[in-house]
Design a protein around this motif. Structure first.
Motif, PDB file in Angstrom:
ATOM      1  N   MET A  51       0.840  -1.199   0.000  1.00  0.00           N
ATOM      2  CA  MET A  51       0.000   0.000   0.000  1.00  0.00           C
ATOM      3  C   MET A  51       0.872   1.245   0.000  1.00  0.00           C
ATOM      4  SD  MET A  51      -2.913   1.143   2.803  1.00  0.00           S
ATOM      5  CE  MET A  51      -3.999  -0.230   2.389  1.00  0.00           C
ATOM      6  N   THR A  52       0.447   2.241  -0.769  1.00  0.00           N
ATOM      7  CA  THR A  52       1.077   3.556  -0.771  1.00  0.00           C
ATOM      8  C   THR A  52       0.014   4.623  -0.564  1.00  0.00           C
ATOM      9  OG1 THR A  52       0.897   3.719  -3.193  1.00  0.00           O
ATOM     10  CG2 THR A  52       2.957   2.821  -2.302  1.00  0.00           C
ATOM     11  N   GLY A  53       0.438   5.862  -0.426  1.00  0.00           N
ATOM     12  CA  GLY A  53      -0.484   6.981  -0.319  1.00  0.00           C
ATOM     13  C   GLY A  53      -0.673   7.461   1.099  1.00  0.00           C
ATOM     14  N   GLY A  54      -1.813   8.101   1.348  1.00  0.00           N
ATOM     15  CA  GLY A  54      -2.070   8.720   2.641  1.00  0.00           C
ATOM     16  C   GLY A  54      -3.442   8.389   3.188  1.00  0.00           C
ATOM     17  N   PRO A  55      -3.683   7.154   3.620  1.00  0.00           N
ATOM     18  CA  PRO A  55      -4.980   6.806   4.207  1.00  0.00           C
ATOM     19  C   PRO A  55      -5.100   7.323   5.635  1.00  0.00           C
ATOM     20  CG  PRO A  55      -3.495   4.956   4.426  1.00  0.00           C
ATOM     21  CD  PRO A  55      -2.740   6.016   3.661  1.00  0.00           C
ATOM     22  N   TYR A  56      -6.334   7.431   6.129  1.00  0.00           N
ATOM     23  CA  TYR A  56      -6.522   7.706   7.561  1.00  0.00           C
ATOM     24  C   TYR A  56      -6.023   6.503   8.360  1.00  0.00           C
ATOM     25  CZ  TYR A  56      -8.786   9.657  11.720  1.00  0.00           C
ATOM     26  OH  TYR A  56      -9.030  10.173  12.977  1.00  0.00           O
ATOM     27  N   PHE A  57      -6.557   5.310   8.061  1.00  0.00           N
ATOM     28  CA  PHE A  57      -6.002   4.031   8.500  1.00  0.00           C
ATOM     29  C   PHE A  57      -5.726   3.211   7.242  1.00  0.00           C
ATOM     30  CE2 PHE A  57      -9.268   4.687  12.044  1.00  0.00           C
ATOM     31  CZ  PHE A  57      -8.349   5.219  12.946  1.00  0.00           C
ATOM     32  N   GLY A  58      -4.572   2.578   7.173  1.00  0.00           N
ATOM     33  CA  GLY A  58      -4.337   1.679   6.049  1.00  0.00           C
ATOM     34  C   GLY A  58      -5.245   0.468   6.128  1.00  0.00           C
ATOM     35  N   LEU A  59      -5.146  -0.262   7.244  1.00  0.00           N
ATOM     36  CA  LEU A  59      -6.029  -1.389   7.533  1.00  0.00           C
ATOM     37  C   LEU A  59      -6.733  -1.105   8.845  1.00  0.00           C
ATOM     38  CD1 LEU A  59      -3.649  -4.407   6.779  1.00  0.00           C
ATOM     39  CD2 LEU A  59      -5.557  -3.628   5.363  1.00  0.00           C
ATOM     40  N   ARG A  60      -8.044  -1.367   8.905  1.00  0.00           N
ATOM     41  CA  ARG A  60      -8.823  -1.112  10.122  1.00  0.00           C
ATOM     42  C   ARG A  60      -9.659  -2.341  10.441  1.00  0.00           C
ATOM     43  NH1 ARG A  60     -14.289   1.810  10.389  1.00  0.00           N
ATOM     44  NH2 ARG A  60     -14.692   1.973  12.618  1.00  0.00           N
ATOM     45  N   PHE A  61      -9.654  -2.704  11.747  1.00  0.00           N
ATOM     46  CA  PHE A  61     -10.371  -3.892  12.189  1.00  0.00           C
ATOM     47  C   PHE A  61     -11.042  -3.651  13.536  1.00  0.00           C
ATOM     48  CE2 PHE A  61      -6.516  -5.276   9.930  1.00  0.00           C
ATOM     49  CZ  PHE A  61      -7.076  -6.015   8.898  1.00  0.00           C
ATOM     50  N   HIS A  62     -12.120  -4.365  13.781  1.00  0.00           N
ATOM     51  CA  HIS A  62     -12.626  -4.621  15.134  1.00  0.00           C
ATOM     52  C   HIS A  62     -13.607  -5.790  15.071  1.00  0.00           C
ATOM     53  CE1 HIS A  62     -15.858  -1.372  14.261  1.00  0.00           C
ATOM     54  NE2 HIS A  62     -16.535  -2.505  14.361  1.00  0.00           N
ATOM     55  N   GLY A  63     -13.760  -6.434  16.213  1.00  0.00           N
ATOM     56  CA  GLY A  63     -14.698  -7.540  16.311  1.00  0.00           C
ATOM     57  C   GLY A  63     -14.370  -8.710  15.400  1.00  0.00           C
ATOM     58  N   VAL A  64     -13.074  -8.938  15.153  1.00  0.00           N
ATOM     59  CA  VAL A  64     -12.702 -10.014  14.234  1.00  0.00           C
ATOM     60  C   VAL A  64     -12.246 -11.248  15.008  1.00  0.00           C
ATOM     61  CG1 VAL A  64     -12.074  -8.413  12.401  1.00  0.00           C
ATOM     62  CG2 VAL A  64     -10.310  -9.186  13.989  1.00  0.00           C
ATOM     63  N   ARG A  65     -12.420 -12.376  14.385  1.00  0.00           N
ATOM     64  CA  ARG A  65     -11.953 -13.657  14.932  1.00  0.00           C
ATOM     65  C   ARG A  65     -11.229 -14.419  13.815  1.00  0.00           C
ATOM     66  NH1 ARG A  65     -13.420 -16.794  19.414  1.00  0.00           N
ATOM     67  NH2 ARG A  65     -15.088 -15.310  19.923  1.00  0.00           N
ATOM     68  N   ASP A  66     -10.070 -14.991  14.163  1.00  0.00           N
ATOM     69  CA  ASP A  66      -9.285 -15.783  13.201  1.00  0.00           C
ATOM     70  C   ASP A  66      -8.892 -14.949  11.987  1.00  0.00           C
ATOM     71  OD1 ASP A  66      -9.636 -17.958  14.914  1.00  0.00           O
ATOM     72  OD2 ASP A  66     -11.458 -18.601  13.897  1.00  0.00           O
ATOM     73  N   LEU A  67      -8.295 -13.796  12.266  1.00  0.00           N
ATOM     74  CA  LEU A  67      -7.770 -12.919  11.211  1.00  0.00           C
ATOM     75  C   LEU A  67      -6.303 -13.249  10.979  1.00  0.00           C
ATOM     76  CD1 LEU A  67      -7.900 -10.301   9.397  1.00  0.00           C
ATOM     77  CD2 LEU A  67      -7.134  -9.057  11.443  1.00  0.00           C
ATOM     78  N   THR A  68      -5.901 -13.369   9.711  1.00  0.00           N
ATOM     79  CA  THR A  68      -4.509 -13.642   9.357  1.00  0.00           C
ATOM     80  C   THR A  68      -4.011 -12.595   8.374  1.00  0.00           C
ATOM     81  OG1 THR A  68      -4.858 -16.020   9.640  1.00  0.00           O
ATOM     82  CG2 THR A  68      -2.905 -15.331   8.415  1.00  0.00           C
ATOM     83  N   LEU A  69      -2.954 -11.887   8.765  1.00  0.00           N
ATOM     84  CA  LEU A  69      -2.274 -10.946   7.882  1.00  0.00           C
ATOM     85  C   LEU A  69      -0.899 -11.507   7.579  1.00  0.00           C
ATOM     86  CD1 LEU A  69      -3.139  -7.572   9.689  1.00  0.00           C
ATOM     87  CD2 LEU A  69      -4.448  -8.776   7.923  1.00  0.00           C
TER      88      LEU A  69
END
Length: 283
Positions: A51-69
């Motif tokens: 990812m490039t540029g100027g996001p507020y959040f690049g990746l945003r999460f909540h309430g997740v289960r079994d997330l893999t990055l």
């Protein structure tokens, strides 16, 4: 497969989906939103992302289960890299392999409310605030946090524990947060534990020329730094604010050269094992 821009849009990843960004995704600013989000989902995976540029959040999460990055690379102009929201449902079983963030104006990685967090490495370069900021989370294992010119001129740090991080569900601070290694060069603080956090072991540190405290421990409980070096930069400090209970059950084993060591006020069951030429003012 191709590279391109999503502007200020948000890509939303639903439960059970794998999102692979093999090209470079250029992003724009959308206040309060992530360029890519997954909220209240199960079983989401992002194996590759550039990812490039100027996001507020690049990746945003909540309430997740079994997330893999997986392999996450962000070369940003501003914004925050990876964010788990504060005032939101808890997250369970979150895994990250390698996260490399350059140029974020805020934190490279900021987590809240995670039970079961495993990170192989966070590499932060020229980041405005923390490299890895872990808050109100438990059952954590991190391999490496490596920061260069992170948190310059701020109170943040390459690695920061805050807001009751490491406190177990029953309120105790039995050890449940493990960090293998912290490397920090320049910038602001190296390691910072604050605001009733603890329950943590940092196996080794390699800190040099930090522009603020090399290490600051402030109102933390059951924290152990088991080895490593501090060379130059700001002092190694145990401090306390009046609004929280004092530090207790701290073990620090370090070689400190070209920087001072200070404990003020005196904590409870503070254990120092120091070598090197750093001046010492401890209880």
């Amino acid at each position: 497969m191709a590279s391109g821009s999503i502007g200020a849009s948000t890509l939303t990843i639903a439960s059970g989906k794998t999102f692979e960004g093999c090209g470079t995704i250029h992003t724009g600013w959308n206040s309060g939103k992530g360029a890519i989000e997954s909220l209240n989902t199960n079983g989401v995976a992002i194996p590759y992302l550039t990812m490039t540029g100027g996001p507020y959040f690049g990746l945003r999460f909540h309430g997740v289960r079994d997330l893999t990055l997986g392999q996450i690379v962000m070369d940003l102009d501003t914004g925050l890299g990876i964010r788990f929201d504060r005032d939101a449902p808890w997250n369970y079983n979150v895994k990250m392999d390698s996260v490399h963030v350059t140029g974020a104006g805020s934190h490279a990685v900021e987590t809240f409310n995670i039970d079961g967090l495993e990170i192989r490495e966070v590499i932060a370069r020229d980041v405005g605030e923390s490299g890895l900021l872990i808050q109100m989370s438990r059952n954590v294992h991190v391999g490496l946090v490596d920061g260069d010119n992170v948190a310059k001129g701020t109170g943040y740090a390459t690695l920061r524990f805050a807001n009751n991080n490491g406190q177990n569900e029953n309120g105790n601070y039995n050890t449940n947060v493990y960090v293998d290694k912290v490397v920090s060069r320049g910038g602001g603080r190296g390691v910072f534990c604050v605001s009733q956090s603890g329950g943590a072991v940092i196996t080794t540190v390699d800190l040099a020329n930090n522009g603020n405290n090399a290490i600051l421990i402030e109102n933390c409980y059951n924290l152990s730094i088991r080895g490593g070096t501090v060379n130059g930069g700001g002092e190694v400090r145990i401090s306390a604010r009046d609004e929280f209970p004092n530090n207790r059950d701290i073990w620090i084993t370090l070689a400190v050269n070209g920087a001072s060591v200070r404990e003020s006020p005196c904590g409870q069951n503070i254990n120092w094992s120091l070598s090197g030429n750093g001046a010492r003012n401890i209880c």
